[in-house]
Design an enzyme around this catalytic site. Sequence first.
Site, PDB file in Angstrom:
ATOM      1  N   ASP A  82       0.756  -1.253   0.009  1.00  0.00           N
ATOM      2  CA  ASP A  82       0.040  -0.104  -0.037  1.00  0.00           C
ATOM      3  C   ASP A  82       0.686   1.351   0.099  1.00  0.00           C
ATOM      4  OD1 ASP A  82       0.691  -1.152   2.486  1.00  0.00           O
ATOM      5  OD2 ASP A  82      -0.706   0.195   3.554  1.00  0.00           O
ATOM      6  N   HIS A 145       5.324  -2.177  11.528  1.00  0.00           N
ATOM      7  CA  HIS A 145       4.972  -3.462  11.779  1.00  0.00           C
ATOM      8  C   HIS A 145       5.754  -4.725  10.877  1.00  0.00           C
ATOM      9  CE1 HIS A 145       1.706  -4.321   8.760  1.00  0.00           C
ATOM     10  NE2 HIS A 145       2.288  -3.175   8.422  1.00  0.00           N
ATOM     11  N   HIS A 229      -1.084   6.744   6.811  1.00  0.00           N
ATOM     12  CA  HIS A 229      -2.700   6.632   6.688  1.00  0.00           C
ATOM     13  C   HIS A 229      -3.386   7.486   7.620  1.00  0.00           C
ATOM     14  CE1 HIS A 229      -2.463   2.557   4.728  1.00  0.00           C
ATOM     15  NE2 HIS A 229      -1.468   2.150   5.669  1.00  0.00           N
TER      16      HIS A 229
END
Length: 408
Positions: A82, A145, A229
Amino acid sequence: MKAVEIKKDIYWVGAVDWAVRDFHGYITPRGTTYNNYLIMDDEITLLDTVKYDFADITIKNIKSVVDPSKIRHVVINHIENDHATSIDRIMNLTPKATVYMTEKGRKGLERFFDMSEWDIKIVKTGDTLKIGRRTLLFLETPMLHWPDSMMTYIKEEKLLISQDAFGQHIASAVRFDDEFVTCESMSELEDAVVDYYANILMPFGQLIKTKIADIQKLGLEIEMIAPDHGIIWRANPQKVLQMYMDMANGKANLSVSVIYDTMWHSTEYMTLPIIQGIKDEGVDCKVIKLRATPMSVAIKEFWKSRGCLIGTPTLNNLMFPSVAELMAHLRGLRPKNRIMGAFGSFGWGGGAVKEAYEEFKKMGQEIFEPGLQVLYRPSAEDEAKCYEFGREFAKKVKDYHKKFEKEG
Ligand code: FEO
């Protein structure tokens, strides 16, 4: 959405994904954004790219500020699809730019792209890049992460580009926390932060504490946090830092999530007196029927509450499949400091409640035993047992919560 200046000569050039509802299995009812940032300094620098489908949008946004061929440095904080899958489109526009990433980032990204012609510089924590008036400081955040993950701190601006951390899956016409709070609410924003943390970052609480401590040790002042995000924290970045510290420390509400599924409503009928018992003990309660609720919402509600009761009918001597799926998610997310119990209806052999407890033990959770099983539909006597089960569970949750608040 057009480019937005987030600080003098620093622009958000990302894309808003209004339509995404299934983000690699994570349900995103509010869509999301893929944020990336352009710094107009002596040496023009792009921080992150966007999901491939949105490459045209980010390129258009960059072009509204500068000719992309003038970009001198491209920083890849995180290689997940993404954020990094439009890197080749960017590099085609500015092939002589230098790309900065961690060693793990390079090893991962070369599985997706032919990078043989790119000028790549591997960076690690403490490395800096002077781009003119501003200095970038790189901070590796492995397993926050992904192994490749890092953040970039812009010293002169006190601005942390934090990639996934501190982000939220929110598609919005506004970019900043103060704007969002005005047009929606702080509680909506907080809910999205918890949702993101619970579904993505729950296993990494210890690492989060360590990284926040590292930032404090380095004496980095933070005036703004710009994640990859959602909403940018310009009015109150300390708010999200504190929320992360609290969640990493296992903080939860004194409440119970009752998460269940049902075949012919018998397990559902058990929930009603259970909920009443919990309420009568003065403990708040959130009820989730799994087949009617996205899994990511169930995980968020699980994470918010100190206690969780799982309701599952027995199917073929095992937990109901939707409940088994939740357990698989929770086992991977490795929750801490929650107390759990289980109940459910069975027809002949039973087995679901036993299996649920086996799962709780694998997760290392505090356990409330014994679970409660009812043959077929609950009788009036069974309903009285359900009520007591709810009350006793709520008492345990209160005790555990008190102990946790005192001792941590
Ligand atoms: Fe938003 Fe880990 O990617």
